[in-house]
Design an enzyme around this catalytic site. Structure first.
Site, mmCIF file in Angstrom:
data_model
loop_
_atom_site.group_PDB
_atom_site.id
_atom_site.type_symbol
_atom_site.label_atom_id
_atom_site.label_comp_id
_atom_site.label_asym_id
_atom_site.label_seq_id
_atom_site.Cartn_x
_atom_site.Cartn_y
_atom_site.Cartn_z
ATOM 1 N N SER A 11 0.854 -1.188 0.000
ATOM 2 C CA SER A 11 0.000 0.000 0.000
ATOM 3 C C SER A 11 0.886 1.232 0.000
ATOM 4 O O SER A 11 2.100 1.137 0.142
ATOM 5 C CB SER A 11 -0.871 -0.001 1.251
ATOM 6 O OG SER A 11 -0.034 0.193 2.375
ATOM 7 N N LYS A 12 0.265 2.391 -0.155
ATOM 8 C CA LYS A 12 1.023 3.655 -0.160
ATOM 9 C C LYS A 12 1.882 3.775 1.086
ATOM 10 O O LYS A 12 3.040 4.157 1.052
ATOM 11 C CB LYS A 12 0.053 4.832 -0.218
ATOM 12 C CG LYS A 12 -0.398 5.129 -1.626
ATOM 13 C CD LYS A 12 -0.293 6.618 -1.893
ATOM 14 C CE LYS A 12 -0.356 6.913 -3.373
ATOM 15 N NZ LYS A 12 -1.707 6.798 -3.931
ATOM 16 N N ARG A 13 1.267 3.453 2.215
ATOM 17 C CA ARG A 13 1.955 3.570 3.496
ATOM 18 C C ARG A 13 3.204 2.678 3.511
ATOM 19 O O ARG A 13 4.211 2.970 4.136
ATOM 20 C CB ARG A 13 0.983 3.146 4.606
ATOM 21 C CG ARG A 13 1.495 3.226 6.007
ATOM 22 C CD ARG A 13 0.348 2.995 6.978
ATOM 23 N NE ARG A 13 -0.332 1.724 6.678
ATOM 24 C CZ ARG A 13 0.029 0.559 7.196
ATOM 25 N NH1 ARG A 13 1.054 0.485 7.997
ATOM 26 N NH2 ARG A 13 -0.635 -0.538 6.899
ATOM 27 N N GLY A 69 5.022 1.972 0.928
ATOM 28 C CA GLY A 69 6.055 2.327 -0.042
ATOM 29 C C GLY A 69 5.619 2.187 -1.492
ATOM 30 O O GLY A 69 6.440 2.297 -2.394
#
Ligand code: GLU
Length: 469
Positions: free
Chosen positions: A240-242, A244
């Site tokens: 996910s974005k969190r 990376g």
């Protein structure tokens, strides 16, 4: 046969980390084999493809140092050629017109679902008599795929993967408006571009089986394929974005060196014994498909950061200074004077020891270009006590007398001042650092004195003493 690989991103978003790794593997494989690495922009989704995304892909690849051979191919511009292949398949009886309406298809899916079968197209127009063609309906063109038997993808990473042909329905090659579908375009482009090896994410494995059927029906050679496991987050879940799953430019903006990110991406799914720090030359020399991991790699920011620190410490001082300059210009709102940049370059050897990113390097060089009097941060301020002030004043007086200003002479002066005052070196070094840098962390204090030079050093010490609150 010369190896020809390709990277085929859809320009619907930035070059994300997974795509960058796919590009890297294809690039390394091509360079290792002295072959070619081609770039194809799969821009057939006209709604979602953007020029900004295309630009970001070019920029991202360039930043990572992944140079491609030949002009990039834009898939949409080749649609006539794709349609031509579909028409040829029609002429050979390997594809057919399908007139099934939207409602019919929905019903077909519903029935299949109710009966517990996969919702695949049932081939109802496969062998139908042309006299049954309904009036006023624009047909799609479907591929007459084998109904029985199996399709085996001989994958270089996954091994032989078997697909039952009845699970792979007659896919659409041309839509009702005559535009080619993704599956057809990929097959035709790979052939026309002479692609010998495809390395891509394993989310394309089923596509590989479908594409293989099509390639075999046309009578073209099937490229070698390696489907690499996707990148997961540290917890094993989808990235996910969190975790990376960001664009490559986000990593650049966070202060990662391209060579560090490249090294990290290489290790994310490929290994060479216990080697962690792998130069580009070594990577090209060693890269092979056999050592690609079979299970999903986990993205680990701490590891990337650690590698980045190693690359920064090994990097050339002038190179780092050039990277730091625009960040400093942005922070201070003005271009940095070339003389100041020289100062930063001189100090770089000490600065880079502690840096984890180019951004932190910029932060830690700020003190070098700061104007007098320096604003001390709270911790630094608290170090300038009355006692410290007195010693700093003595130090400033002693420094004034130095005939030569270099690391050795300033060190001697600082030690002598401490001795006369009956203080341990640390007792004077701490407030001195505060006075010179405005902070409590910096490269070695004698290095700082040396690079700042006589005038700035003495000036800053006197400022701190006289500005004591
Ligand atoms: N355009 C596809 C994607 O971005 C890749 C297609 C391929 O590699 O065959 O996922």
């Amino acid at each position: 046969m010369t190896v020809v690989t390709r990277f085929a991103p859809s320009p619907t978003g930035f070059l994300h980390i997974g795509g960058a790794r796919t590009a890297l593997f294809n690039w390394l494989y091509a360079r290792h084999n002295k072959g070619k690495f081609l770039l194809r922009i799969e821009d057939t989704d006209r709604e979602r493809s953007t020029d900004a995304a295309i630009e970001a892909i070019f920029e991202g690849l360039k930043w990572l140092g992944l140079d491609w051979d030949e002009e990039p191919v834009f898939q949409f511009s080749r649609r006539e050629r794709h349609a031509e292949v579909a028409r040829q398949l029609l002429a050979e009886g390997k594809a057919y017109y399908c007139y099934a309406s939207r409602e019919e298809l929905a019903e077909m899916r519903e029935t299949a679902r109710a009966e517990g079968r996969p919702p695949v197209y049932d081939g109802r127009w496969r062998d139908r008599d042309p006299s049954e063609v309904p009036a006023g309906v624009d047909p799609v063109v479907r591929f007459k795929s084998p109904n029985e038997g199996v399709t085996i993808v001989n994958d270089l990473v996954q091994g032989d993967v078997t697909f039952a042909n009845e699970q792979l329905d007659d896919m659409i090659l041309l839509r009702a408006d005559g535009t080619p579908t993704y599956m057809l375009s990929v097959v035709v482009d790979d052939y026309d571009m002479g692609i010998t090896d495809i390395i891509r994410g394993d989310d394309h494995l089923t596509n590989a089986a479908r594409q293989q059927q099509l390639i075999e029906a046309i009578g073209w050679p099937v490229p070698r394929r390696a489907h690499i496991p996707l990148i997961h987050g540290p917890d094993g879940a989808k990235l996910s974005k969190r975790h990376g799953a960001l664009g490559v430019e986000a990593y650049r903006d966070m202060g990662y060196l391209p060579e560090a990110l490249r090294n990290y991406l290489l290790r994310l799914g490929w290994s060479h014994g216990d080697d962690e720090v792998i130069s580009t030359e070594q990577a090209i020399d060693w890269f092979n498909i056999e050592n690609i991991g079979k299970s999903a790699a986990r993205f680990d920011f701490a590891k990337l950061e650690n590698l980045n620190g190693i690359y920064i410490r090994n990097a050339d001082d002038a190179y780092l200074t050039a990277l730091v300059a625009p960040i400093l210009a942005q922070k201070t709102g003005q271009e940095i004077d070339p003389n100041r940049l020289k100062l930063i370059e001189k100090a770089m050897n000490g600065l880079k020891e502690r840096a984890k990113s180019v951004n932190s390097l910029a932060d830690s060089s700020l003190f070098l270009i700061a104007e007098r009097p320096l604003a001390l941060d709270e911790k630094a301020e608290s170090l300038i006590t009355e006692e410290a002030s007195a010693v700093l004043k003595q130090l400033a007086d002693r420094l004034e007398t130095l005939e030569i200003w270099d690391k050795d002479t300033v060190e001697e002066a600082v030690r002598a001042t401490a001795e006369v005052a009956g203080l341990k070196l640390g007792k004077i070094a701490q407030p001195l650092r505060a006075a010179l840098t405005g902070t409590t962390v910096s490269p070695g204090i004698f290095d700082v004195l040396e690079v700042l030079g006589r005038e700035q050093s003495i000036g800053r010490i006197r400022d701190a003493v006289s500005n004591r609150k």
